[in-house]
Scaffold this motif. Structure first.
Motif, mmCIF file in Angstrom:
data_model
loop_
_atom_site.group_PDB
_atom_site.id
_atom_site.type_symbol
_atom_site.label_atom_id
_atom_site.label_comp_id
_atom_site.label_asym_id
_atom_site.label_seq_id
_atom_site.Cartn_x
_atom_site.Cartn_y
_atom_site.Cartn_z
ATOM 1 N N ASN A 1 34.215 33.558 44.703
ATOM 2 C CA ASN A 1 34.427 34.340 43.488
ATOM 3 C C ASN A 1 34.712 33.397 42.322
ATOM 4 O O ASN A 1 34.815 32.177 42.503
ATOM 5 C CB ASN A 1 35.541 35.383 43.684
ATOM 6 C CG ASN A 1 36.855 34.745 44.052
ATOM 7 O OD1 ASN A 1 37.318 33.845 43.357
ATOM 8 N ND2 ASN A 1 37.459 35.185 45.144
ATOM 9 N N GLU A 2 34.822 33.963 41.147
ATOM 10 C CA GLU A 2 34.979 33.145 39.931
ATOM 11 C C GLU A 2 36.161 32.188 40.013
ATOM 12 O O GLU A 2 36.132 31.100 39.475
ATOM 13 C CB GLU A 2 35.218 34.077 38.735
ATOM 14 C CG GLU A 2 33.959 34.555 38.083
ATOM 15 C CD GLU A 2 34.239 35.516 36.942
ATOM 16 O OE1 GLU A 2 35.363 35.504 36.414
ATOM 17 O OE2 GLU A 2 33.323 36.275 36.610
ATOM 18 N N GLU A 3 37.214 32.623 40.684
ATOM 19 C CA GLU A 3 38.441 31.827 40.696
ATOM 20 C C GLU A 3 38.399 30.676 41.710
ATOM 21 O O GLU A 3 39.263 29.813 41.696
ATOM 22 C CB GLU A 3 39.659 32.714 41.017
ATOM 23 C CG GLU A 3 40.073 33.666 39.911
ATOM 24 C CD GLU A 3 39.136 34.863 39.794
ATOM 25 O OE1 GLU A 3 38.681 35.356 40.844
ATOM 26 O OE2 GLU A 3 38.847 35.297 38.670
ATOM 27 N N GLY B 1 34.943 25.545 45.651
ATOM 28 C CA GLY B 1 33.860 25.956 46.543
ATOM 29 C C GLY B 1 34.381 26.882 47.623
ATOM 30 O O GLY B 1 35.544 26.800 48.030
ATOM 31 N N GLY B 2 33.505 27.798 48.071
ATOM 32 C CA GLY B 2 33.944 28.840 48.987
ATOM 33 C C GLY B 2 33.466 28.683 50.421
ATOM 34 O O GLY B 2 33.845 29.464 51.286
ATOM 35 N N ALA C 1 42.585 32.284 50.071
ATOM 36 C CA ALA C 1 43.307 33.005 49.005
ATOM 37 C C ALA C 1 43.767 32.074 47.878
ATOM 38 O O ALA C 1 44.243 32.547 46.850
ATOM 39 C CB ALA C 1 44.518 33.718 49.607
ATOM 40 N N HIS C 2 43.632 30.764 48.081
ATOM 41 C CA HIS C 2 44.072 29.816 47.047
ATOM 42 C C HIS C 2 42.949 29.598 46.034
ATOM 43 O O HIS C 2 41.890 29.083 46.376
ATOM 44 C CB HIS C 2 44.470 28.485 47.677
ATOM 45 C CG HIS C 2 45.721 28.572 48.506
ATOM 46 N ND1 HIS C 2 46.195 27.522 49.253
ATOM 47 C CD2 HIS C 2 46.602 29.596 48.695
ATOM 48 C CE1 HIS C 2 47.312 27.878 49.870
ATOM 49 N NE2 HIS C 2 47.575 29.138 49.557
ATOM 50 N N ASP C 3 43.193 29.980 44.792
ATOM 51 C CA ASP C 3 42.140 29.788 43.784
ATOM 52 C C ASP C 3 42.182 28.345 43.259
ATOM 53 O O ASP C 3 43.028 27.541 43.653
ATOM 54 C CB ASP C 3 42.241 30.836 42.675
ATOM 55 C CG ASP C 3 43.531 30.746 41.890
ATOM 56 O OD1 ASP C 3 44.180 29.681 41.892
ATOM 57 O OD2 ASP C 3 43.896 31.766 41.258
#
Ligand SMILES: [Zn+2]
Ligand SMILES: [Zn+2]
Length: 286
Positions: A16-18, A23-24, A244-246
Motif C-alpha cells: 500500500n502507499e504507506e 517494499g511489500g 503492519a510497519h509503514d
C-alpha cells in the motif's frame, strides 16, 4: 559478495502507499559470490528476482530455504526461470524433515490449493535436505546451516566467500537474557548480519498497551544488535519487517538502531550491499 534484497517483509505481503518505499514482498535475498548465484527463500520477492534473472539465461542457481512457512515459499510457483529448459536449480532445505523439501514444495503446488504441478517446470531441479552443521561448497563459497529458534524450526546460514562472510538469520526468536549460541557461532567476525527485526520492544514484550508477541518466533532489532556486538560483526541489516510497519515506522526503528550500532541499515527492496565497499549504501531514510 554482492547482496540484493528482493523481498524484505515477514508474515505476509504488504502493498500500500504507506509501505511502498520499503517494499511489500516477502522474504527473498540474492547473493552473488563471483559468478555463482545463491538465493535465500522464495517469498513473493522471488517473482521480481526471477524477472531479473530472465535477462541472463541460462541460469544456474542455488536456492536455500531457511524454512517453509508461507512467507518464505509463496513466490516459488511464480519464478519465471523455473519454467525455462536449460536452467538448473539446486534446492536446499531440511527444516521440514521427516518431510523432504521436495515433498513440501510438491504439496504446495497441488490440488486443491494450486492449479498446476511443479512437473510443468522446464528447468532441471535437484533437491537436498541439510542438517545443521553440514557444509555446502561451491566453486567460490562455503555455506553452513545452523538451527535457530522458531516454531517448526528454521535455519540460519553463514556464507563464506573468499575473505568475506555474511549471516542470514531471519525468523529467529531470541531467549531473554542469553544470546543464542548457534547464532553467535555463525556470526563470529562476520562482515554482515541480516537479522529478524520484526518487532519493537513494545510489541514483543507487550508494553504501552500492546499485546505481547512472545512465542511467535520473531525477534527485535535490539536483540540482533546484541548478537552483532558479541560476534564482532561489522555491518547489521534489519530484516523481516512486520507488514503492519509503514515506511515512516521502519525509518524510526532504523534511526534508533543507528544510535546503538551505527553501521546498520533497514532492508528495503532494491537495496544492494557490496561487501567490497567499506561503508553501507545510503539508507532509504537518510
Ligand atoms: Zn517469516
Ligand atoms: Zn517463519
Amino acid at each position: 559478495m554482492i547482496v540484493r534484497f528482493w523481498g524484505v517483509r515477514g508474515s505476509f505481503p504488504s502493498g500500500n502507499e504507506e509501505t511502498v518505499r520499503v517494499g511489500g514482498n516477502t522474504t527473498c535475498v540474492e547473493v552473488r559470490c563471483g559468478d555463482e548465484i545463491i538465493i535465500f527463500d522464495s517469498g513473493t520477492g522471488i517473482i521480481n528476482l526471477g524477472k531479473s534473472l530472465m535477462k541472463e539465461l541460462p541460469v544456474k542457481a542455488n536456492l536455500f530455504f531457511t524454512h517453509v512457512h508461507w512467507d518464505h515459499i509463496q513466490g516459488f510457483p511464480f519464478c519465471a526461470p523455473f519454467y525455462v529448459p536449460g536452467n538448473e536449480f539446486n534446492i536446499y532445505g531440511g527444516t521440514s524433515l521427516p518431510k523432504t523439501i521436495e515433498e513440501v514444495l510438491d504439496e504446495q503446488m497441488s490440488s486443491p490449493c494450486f492449479p498446476i504441478r511443479k512437473e510443468v517446470f522446464g528447468a532441471k531441479f535437484s533437491y537436498h535436505d541439510l542438517r545443521a552443521g553440514d557444509v555446502v561448497e561451491g566453486k567460490n563459497f562455503k555455506i553452513t546451516p545452523s538451527n535457530l529458534y522458531h516454531p517448526d524450526g528454521s535455519f540460519g546460514y553463514r556464507i563464506d566467500c573468499g575473505d568475506q562472510s555474511l549471516v542470514f538469520a531471519t525468523d529467529n526468536e531470541h531467549s531473554e537474557g542469553k544470546l543464542c549460541k548457534n547464532l553467535l557461532k555463525l556470526c563470529e567476525d562476520a562482515d554482515l548480519l541480516i537479522y529478524d527485526s520484526q518487532y519493537t520492544d513494545a510489541e514483543y514484550y507487550g508494553l504501552e498497551g500492546q499485546f505481547s508477541r512472545k512465542g511467535w518466533g520473531h525477534s527485535t532489532m535490539k536483540e540482533g544488535v546484541k548478537i552483532a556486538e558479541a560476534g564482532n560483526v561489522k555491518k547489521f541489516v534489519l530484516f523481516h519487517h512486520d507488514p503492519a510497519h509503514d515506511d515512516a515506522f521502519i525509518g524510526r526503528i532504523e534511526a534508533e538502531c543507528k544510535k546503538i550500532f551505527p553501521n546498520s541499515i533497514a532492508a528495503f527492496e532494491g537495496l544492494e550491499i557490496n561487501l567490497d565497499d567499506s561503508a553501507l549504501p545510503k539508507s532509504l531514510f537518510a
